[in-house]
Design a protein around this motif. Structure first.
Motif, short mmCIF file in Angstrom:
data_model
loop_
_atom_site.label_atom_id
_atom_site.label_comp_id
_atom_site.label_asym_id
_atom_site.label_seq_id
_atom_site.Cartn_x
_atom_site.Cartn_y
_atom_site.Cartn_z
N ASP A 37 0.42 5.85 2.26
CA ASP A 37 -0.34 5.21 3.33
C ASP A 37 -1.13 4.06 2.72
O ASP A 37 -1.89 4.25 1.77
CB ASP A 37 -1.28 6.24 3.96
N VAL A 38 -0.94 2.87 3.25
CA VAL A 38 -1.58 1.68 2.68
C VAL A 38 -3.10 1.79 2.70
O VAL A 38 -3.77 1.27 1.82
CB VAL A 38 -1.10 0.41 3.43
N ALA A 39 -3.65 2.50 3.66
CA ALA A 39 -5.10 2.65 3.71
C ALA A 39 -5.63 3.46 2.54
O ALA A 39 -6.80 3.40 2.20
CB ALA A 39 -5.54 3.29 5.02
N ASN A 40 -4.74 4.24 1.89
CA ASN A 40 -5.16 5.05 0.75
C ASN A 40 -4.77 4.45 -0.60
O ASN A 40 -5.23 4.92 -1.64
CB ASN A 40 -4.58 6.46 0.87
N TYR A 45 -14.84 -0.07 4.80
CA TYR A 45 -13.71 0.62 5.40
C TYR A 45 -12.42 -0.08 4.97
O TYR A 45 -12.43 -1.24 4.59
CB TYR A 45 -13.85 0.73 6.92
N VAL A 46 -11.33 0.69 5.00
CA VAL A 46 -10.05 0.21 4.49
C VAL A 46 -9.02 0.26 5.60
O VAL A 46 -8.90 1.27 6.29
CB VAL A 46 -9.57 1.04 3.29
N VAL A 47 -8.30 -0.84 5.76
CA VAL A 47 -7.22 -0.93 6.74
C VAL A 47 -5.94 -1.40 6.05
O VAL A 47 -5.99 -1.93 4.95
CB VAL A 47 -7.57 -1.89 7.91
N SER A 48 -4.81 -1.19 6.71
CA SER A 48 -3.55 -1.63 6.10
C SER A 48 -3.24 -3.05 6.50
O SER A 48 -3.86 -3.63 7.34
CB SER A 48 -2.42 -0.71 6.53
#
Length: 159
Positions: free
Chosen positions: A21-24, A156-159
């Motif tokens: 998962d790109v967010a991770n 916060y992290v988004v893809s």
């Protein structure tokens, strides 16, 4: 000596590689930050201050909160609300954090460490991503009554 891999490493080493998962892993870090003047009448028990809208598909690794002395025995909860202002969990991230403190990361003050990498919609208890946004908010847990500044930095992290 034993060696263990996280899922991120296991997926990387797989042949063929499995996507993470790109967010991770390798996601784009975003920030929401500001200082809010909390009026004397806005620091009463159960008063709500919505800090920032965060996408429902974002992960949240850090939430820093700090404030001036807001009077009385002021403490704050940090949690999630819908953008309609409906409480999802007012103290998901932090519970009864004292005022008059320097910026401190409260992301896991109340939430379990196994929530690392979960998306906002998962933290909110939804069964699927509804899309849109959730608010990260402060709810006064005990009355203050004195005007002062409240500052926050949310990563916060988004893809």
């Amino acid at each position: 000596m034993g060696t263990a891999n996280s899922t991120l490493v296991t997926n990387f080493e797989a042949s063929p590689q499995a996507l993470n998962d790109v967010a991770n892993l390798h996601g784009a870090m975003r920030v929401a930050q500001a200082t809010i003047v909390v009026a004397a009448g806005d620091s009463d028990d159960n008063d709500i201050i919505h800090l920032a809208p965060v996408p429902s598909n974002a992960t949240v690794p850090h939430i820093f909160i700090g404030s001036d002395t807001l009077g009385g025995s002021a403490t704050v909860n940090v949690g999630i609300y819908t953008t309609a202002g409906v409480v999802v969990d007012e103290d998901l991230f932090a519970s009864a954090v004292a005022d008059a403190g320097a910026l401190a990361d409260v992301r896991h003050e109340a939430s379990n460490i196994n929530t690392v990498g979960q998306k906002m919609w998962e933290l909110a208890g939804a069964s699927v991503d509804p899309g849109g946004y959730y608010y990260i908010s402060v709810t006064m847990q005990a009355a203050g009554g004195t005007e002062g500044d409240l500052s926050f930095i949310i990563h916060y992290v988004v893809s």
